[in-house]
Design an enzyme around this catalytic site. Structure first.
Site, PDB file in Angstrom:
ATOM      1  N   LYS A  79      29.401  21.049  31.731  1.00 53.78           N
ATOM      2  CA  LYS A  79      30.201  22.126  31.125  1.00 53.78           C
ATOM      3  C   LYS A  79      31.104  21.589  30.004  1.00 53.78           C
ATOM      4  O   LYS A  79      31.674  22.337  29.233  1.00 53.78           O
ATOM      5  CB  LYS A  79      31.033  22.838  32.190  1.00 53.78           C
ATOM      6  CG  LYS A  79      30.164  23.572  33.222  1.00 53.78           C
ATOM      7  CD  LYS A  79      31.004  24.232  34.299  1.00 53.78           C
ATOM      8  CE  LYS A  79      30.190  24.781  35.458  1.00 53.78           C
ATOM      9  NZ  LYS A  79      29.693  26.156  35.256  1.00 53.78           N
ATOM     10  N   HIS A 132      19.434  29.819  40.552  1.00 49.68           N
ATOM     11  CA  HIS A 132      20.692  29.796  39.792  1.00 49.68           C
ATOM     12  C   HIS A 132      20.949  28.483  39.086  1.00 49.68           C
ATOM     13  O   HIS A 132      22.073  28.245  38.647  1.00 49.68           O
ATOM     14  CB  HIS A 132      21.883  30.052  40.714  1.00 49.68           C
ATOM     15  CG  HIS A 132      21.956  31.437  41.249  1.00 49.68           C
ATOM     16  ND1 HIS A 132      22.638  32.449  40.610  1.00 49.68           N
ATOM     17  CD2 HIS A 132      21.432  31.982  42.360  1.00 49.68           C
ATOM     18  CE1 HIS A 132      22.540  33.559  41.327  1.00 49.68           C
ATOM     19  NE2 HIS A 132      21.807  33.298  42.392  1.00 49.68           N
ATOM     20  N   LYS A 161      33.286  37.662  31.161  1.00 45.20           N
ATOM     21  CA  LYS A 161      34.624  38.184  31.511  1.00 45.20           C
ATOM     22  C   LYS A 161      35.584  38.006  30.343  1.00 45.20           C
ATOM     23  O   LYS A 161      36.383  38.901  30.034  1.00 45.20           O
ATOM     24  CB  LYS A 161      35.149  37.483  32.767  1.00 45.20           C
ATOM     25  CG  LYS A 161      34.343  37.841  34.008  1.00 45.20           C
ATOM     26  CD  LYS A 161      34.574  36.874  35.168  1.00 45.20           C
ATOM     27  CE  LYS A 161      33.443  37.006  36.188  1.00 45.20           C
ATOM     28  NZ  LYS A 161      33.358  35.886  37.138  1.00 45.20           N
ATOM     29  N   LYS A 199      36.714  27.287  34.350  1.00 45.35           N
ATOM     30  CA  LYS A 199      35.463  27.233  35.096  1.00 45.35           C
ATOM     31  C   LYS A 199      35.486  25.970  35.943  1.00 45.35           C
ATOM     32  O   LYS A 199      36.394  25.147  35.797  1.00 45.35           O
ATOM     33  CB  LYS A 199      34.264  27.211  34.152  1.00 45.35           C
ATOM     34  CG  LYS A 199      34.406  26.162  33.028  1.00 45.35           C
ATOM     35  CD  LYS A 199      33.209  26.140  32.101  1.00 45.35           C
ATOM     36  CE  LYS A 199      33.214  27.234  31.072  1.00 45.35           C
ATOM     37  NZ  LYS A 199      32.132  28.154  31.157  1.00 45.35           N
ATOM     38  N   ARG A 200      34.490  25.802  36.818  1.00 42.70           N
ATOM     39  CA  ARG A 200      34.421  24.571  37.592  1.00 42.70           C
ATOM     40  C   ARG A 200      34.328  23.372  36.641  1.00 42.70           C
ATOM     41  O   ARG A 200      33.797  23.488  35.534  1.00 42.70           O
ATOM     42  CB  ARG A 200      33.197  24.590  38.500  1.00 42.70           C
ATOM     43  CG  ARG A 200      33.381  25.426  39.729  1.00 42.70           C
ATOM     44  CD  ARG A 200      34.467  24.885  40.636  1.00 42.70           C
ATOM     45  NE  ARG A 200      34.030  23.698  41.336  1.00 42.70           N
ATOM     46  CZ  ARG A 200      33.892  23.596  42.651  1.00 42.70           C
ATOM     47  NH1 ARG A 200      34.193  24.606  43.434  1.00 42.70           N
ATOM     48  NH2 ARG A 200      33.503  22.456  43.210  1.00 42.70           N
ATOM     49  N   THR A 235      29.145  33.443  33.840  1.00 39.78           N
ATOM     50  CA  THR A 235      29.638  34.820  33.917  1.00 39.78           C
ATOM     51  C   THR A 235      31.079  34.878  33.413  1.00 39.78           C
ATOM     52  O   THR A 235      31.543  35.935  32.990  1.00 39.78           O
ATOM     53  CB  THR A 235      29.565  35.353  35.366  1.00 39.78           C
ATOM     54  OG1 THR A 235      30.030  34.323  36.254  1.00 39.78           O
ATOM     55  CG2 THR A 235      28.164  35.754  35.741  1.00 39.78           C
TER      56      THR A 235
HETATM   57  O1  DL6 Z   1      24.146  32.977  38.578  1.00 37.65           O
HETATM   58  C1  DL6 Z   1      25.473  32.748  38.852  1.00 37.65           C
HETATM   59  C2  DL6 Z   1      25.874  31.373  38.403  1.00 37.65           C
HETATM   60  C3  DL6 Z   1      25.544  31.113  36.946  1.00 37.65           C
HETATM   61  O2  DL6 Z   1      26.249  32.023  36.142  1.00 37.65           O
HETATM   62  C4  DL6 Z   1      25.918  29.685  36.571  1.00 37.65           C
HETATM   63  O3  DL6 Z   1      25.483  29.417  35.270  1.00 37.65           O
HETATM   64  C5  DL6 Z   1      25.264  28.725  37.537  1.00 37.65           C
HETATM   65  O4  DL6 Z   1      25.722  27.421  37.276  1.00 37.65           O
HETATM   66  C6  DL6 Z   1      25.570  29.100  38.979  1.00 37.65           C
HETATM   67  N1  DL6 Z   1      24.755  28.277  39.812  1.00 37.65           N
HETATM   68  C7  DL6 Z   1      25.159  27.667  40.897  1.00 37.65           C
HETATM   69  C8  DL6 Z   1      24.099  26.842  41.527  1.00 37.65           C
HETATM   70  N2  DL6 Z   1      24.483  26.415  42.761  1.00 37.65           N
HETATM   71  N3  DL6 Z   1      23.618  26.025  43.467  1.00 37.65           N
HETATM   72  N4  DL6 Z   1      22.742  25.746  43.955  1.00 37.65           N
HETATM   73  O5  DL6 Z   1      26.274  27.761  41.333  1.00 37.65           O
HETATM   74  O6  DL6 Z   1      25.196  30.444  39.226  1.00 37.65           O
END
Ligand code: DL6
Length: 822
Positions: free
Chosen positions: A560, A363, A666, A554-555, A662
């Site tokens: 980002k 991820h 949305k 988002k976080r 994601t």
């Molecule tokens: O796959 C789900 C999500 C992605 O949509 C994001 O782009 C990505 O930043 C996130 N990845 C994490 C990695 N954490 N760790 N290790 O949260 O996954």
């Protein structure tokens, strides 16, 4: 004939009312006059849970009888969101329950608000796991989610003087009606100690692990109901407890507090979720969490097999284990250990099973998020696992030598043990070696894994690599969260799209209908008004409902680039200050998201947003044309309110950094238009909706790489672009910090010094594209068409499509129909 419905299963309004009253009385122990809103919520939750239970037990019974092949989705995070509303939607009884509550003088919306959501995840990774559980159940795929029942989920965020403040999340304090503890299926997990070689009763030498600690895992089960199916799968989360409540020896010897302390140490394992997104936390307790839930889950799977008379040799036929990132990857040596040490298999037998069982989803491309454990720590906690990893590594490196003779550097690069300094176990490499499938979460991400982060593994095992673009569930992120849009869709194209999102394509037939476009705008306006009211009541800020709702939720992370968005706000503000009568498209900038508590720069960006808001929102020259609002404590529950109101979705990460995203899906599914870089799944969203319905900006991944290789000089962009210079200078001068030039100095120094995420390079393209956005928004008809076409073309991004891809491509699992019996 008089028919009486069963109180626990009946779906008529009368039965629902009766069941609700019964639960209020017998479970909550309250009569209506003294019941709190939480009592009413609980009574309703139990009423709905009763209706799930029949489906759940029928499902379990069918899977047991058929010994169905099952996906075990192992994830350290499940960001489920509130359960009540979703269960009402999936059961198809939202309207009946709404009516029943009304007749009892209660408001369903208020009861839904009452639910504390289980925030057992940080962001995209945990929410993806939750969307996948919804799709697995909806597609009738036998599955089990395995994770940790953290007592404290992701912290609650407050804002004090513009800064993020963290408050512990006590989501369990009012009780959790959706879970059932299953103490009879508890298991024990060993930790620490050492190993010894000893002869067994037949004189064969074997390795024995003598741990110095044993912890008990207790499963808590939550039913996961599919949308309008009878399938209810299980999310099984493990809570840690001490094996005995007291250490009797210590107790006898008078060390009462010492004994109680041991109990606390064990329970700490499932105490709290590490609040880091996209960065690894090299803490001992984190490794304890990982081995804890993984070991509990594997033992649970062997128990299930025994119950169904499936021999352990068939483990890989009974289960596929999907590893949601590397957090559960210690499951690979743990399964080896179980099969060899506890079930007497040979190495080759055990390895044959293991490498047919696991599949690994990566991820992240960020190096700081790739987990590595110091050998010393790993060996202290998991001595036997370390031996197994060494053996896997020896055999693996032999394979590499065979395929690539005389390539010592490759061996060093690919070894599961990083020996470049302090020695580490590389968890992503372990996952690659121990899995039969390795996937990224968007096409670009998978390509970059193959080219870069996992390139050696791609050369070694090209057949293992595949892409599975992420998806989102339209049940939660449309049906539940956007009833107004759903009503409009219903009137034009029916409801088939809820199960087959490609059906939204039919909307394209209405895009030229002025009446439909009018209805579309009206609908959006009503949703925006709700958010305006909400902002007014929670922050006191007046927002213009006719301004463009420009949202980044988002976080918080530098990659980002929420601060790029801030540079745009400051640029617009500067233009107004230079010419107060300038024509400007009114905008409301909404931000939501949490920063990891230890991530200083991310917290400083939050402070910057609030500081800029303080100036911009109050400046009379602005004349309310710009508003900046930080919406605190972003959560799934809150996200559901925000996505429907968005008009512009900010997806502006540095190309090559966001694995998928994601939130981008949305927003677009709810009719927002994206301003975005060619990063993660943005690439595929652009492909689907068409370039004319997407605002593209910024460097491509290749350009980012090339610029870095050439020698990137952020300072030069600053010098060359007067608007950029003015924006940065305003921050640096203390204009937004009561004259204090030091407050944002670290941020400014970062941007002008090394600017790792290349904001300076992307600034001009971003600002010019934002100017196009403003222009487009003034053409109401054009904007509405774009919005409609975004929704119409989002079919690909249903998590049902993702799950179907997983099933067909490498899980090889078929749906199992569940008949409803009493
Ligand atoms: O796959 C789900 C999500 C992605 O949509 C994001 O782009 C990505 O930043 C996130 N990845 C994490 C990695 N954490 N760790 N290790 O949260 O996954």
């Amino acid at each position: 004939e008089v028919r009486v419905e069963d109180d626990r299963t009946g779906l008529s309004i009368e039965t629902l009312k009766r069941a609700f009253a019964d639960n209020l009385f017998y479970i909550q122990g309250k009569f209506p006059e003294i019941a709190s809103r939480n009592d009413f919520y609980m009574a309703l939750a139990y009423t709905v849970r009763d209706r799930l239970l029949r489906r759940w037990l029928n499902t379990a019974e069918t899977y047991t009888r058929n010994a169905s092949r099952t996906v075990a989705y192992m994830s350290a995070e499940f960001l489920m969101g509130p359960q009540l509303g979703n269960n009402l939607i999936n059961l198809g009884i939202y309207d009946q329950v709404n009516q029943a509550m009304k007749e009892l003088g209660l408001d369903l919306e208020e009861l839904l608000e009452e639910e504390e959501e289980p925030g057992l995840g940080n962001g995209g990774l945990g929410r993806l796991a939750a969307c996948y559980l919804d799709s697995l159940a909806t597609l009738e795929i036998p599955s089990l989610g395995y994770g940790i029942r953290y007592e404290f989920g992701i912290f609650e965020q407050d804002i004090k003087d513009g800064w993020q403040v963290e408050i512990t999340d006590k989501w369990l304090s009012a009780g959790n009606p959706w879970e059932l503890p299953r103490p009879e299926w508890s298991v024990e997990v060993k930790l620490g100690g050492h190993t010894e070689m000893r002869a067994d009763e037949h004189g064969h030498f074997k390795v024995y692990w003598l741990p110095d600690k044993i912890v008990k895992g207790i499963p808590y089960d939550t039913p996961i109901l599919g949308y309008k199916t009878n399938t209810a799968n299980t999310l099984r989360l493990w809570k840690a407890e001490a094996v005995e409540s007291f250490d009797f020896y210590a107790f006898d010897s008078g060390d009462y507090l010492g004994a109680v302390h041991q109990k606390t140490v064990s329970e700490n394992i499932s105490k709290v979720l590490y609040p880091n997104d996209n960065s690894a936390q090299g803490k001992e307790l984190r490794l304890a969490q990982q081995i804890f839930f993984v070991s509990c889950s594997l033992k649970d799977m062997t128990r299930i097999m025994a119950g169904q008379n499936v021999p352990l040799e068939q483990f890989a036929d009974k289960f596929v284990i999907q590893l949601n990132d590397t957090h559960p990857s210690v499951a690979i040596p743990e399964l080896m250990r179980l099969l060899i040490d506890e079930h007497n298999m040979t190495w080759d037998q055990a390895w044959g099973i293991t490498k047919k069982t696991f599949a690994y989803t990566n991820h992240t491309l960020l190096p700081e998020a790739l987990e590595r454990w110091p050998i010393s720590l790993f060996g202290r906690m998991l001595p036997r696992h370390l031996e197994i990893i060494y053996e896997i590594n020896n055999r693996f490196l032999d394979e590499v030598r065979m395929k690539f003779p005389d390539d010592v550097d490759r061996l060093r690069r690919m070894s599961l043990i990083d020996e470049s300094g302090e020695r580490y176990v590389r968890m992503a490499f372990l996952a690659c070696v121990g899995s039969y499938s390795i996937n990224g979460v968007a096409a670009l991400h998978t390509e970059l894994l193959q080219k870069d982060v996992l390139h050696d593994f791609y050369e070694m095992y090209p057949e293992k690599f595949n892409n599975k673009t992420n998806g989102i569930t339209p049940r939660r992120f449309m049906v539940l969260s956007n009833p107004r849009l759903c009503k409009l869709l219903h009137s034009k194209i029916g409801d088939e799209w809820v199960k087959n999102l490609y059906e939204l394509r039919k909307l394209e037939g209405f895009v030229d209908d002025p009446e439909f476009r009018h209805q579309w705008r009206q609908m959006k306006q009503e949703i925006k008004q709700d958010v305006v009211d909400y902002i007014k009541s929670t922050t006191g800020i007046n927002v213009n409902v006719n301004s463009m709702f420009d949202i980044q939720a988002k976080r918080f992370h530098e990659y980002k680039r929420q601060h790029l968005n801030v540079l745009h706000i400051i640029t617009l503000y500067n233009r107004i200050k230079a010419n107060p009568n300038i024509e400007i498209t009114p905008r409301t900038f909404l931000f939501g998201g949490k920063a990891a508590p230890g991530y200083y720069m991310a917290k400083l960006i939050i402070k910057l947003i609030n500081s800029v808001g303080d100036i911009v929102n109050r400046d009379p020259d602005v004349r309310d044309r710009l508003k900046v609002v930080f919406l605190k404590d972003f959560s799934v529950k809150f996200a559901q309110k925000i996505y429907p109101a968005a008009e512009l979705s900010e997806q502006i990460s540095t190309a090559g950094k966001e694995a998928s995203g994601t939130g981008n899906m949305k927003f677009a599914l709810n009719g927002a238009i994206t301003i975005g870089t060619l990063d993660g799944a943005n690439v595929e969203i652009l492909e689907e909706v068409g370039a004319e319905n997407f605002f593209l900006c910024g460097l491509t991944t290749e350009e980012v790489y090339a610029l870095k290789a050439k020698g990137y000089k952020p300072w030069e962009y600053y010098k060359k672009d007067p608007e950029l210079k003015l924006a940065i200078d305003r921050i640096a001068s203390g204009f937004f910090s009561h004259g204090d030039p030091n407050l944002f100095k670290p941020l400014v120094d970062h941007l002008l010094g090394n600017d790792q995420y290349m904001l300076m390079a992307d600034y001009r393209s971003y600002i010019d594209t934002q100017d196009e956005v403003s222009q487009a928004y003034r053409d109401i008809d054009r904007w509405t068409r774009m919005s409609i076409l975004n929704v119409a073309r989002m079919g690909k991004f249903s998590s049902d499509r993702s799950i179907r891809d997983y099933c067909e491509d490498f899980w090889k699992i078929q749906p199992v129909k569940i008949d409803l019996k009493q």
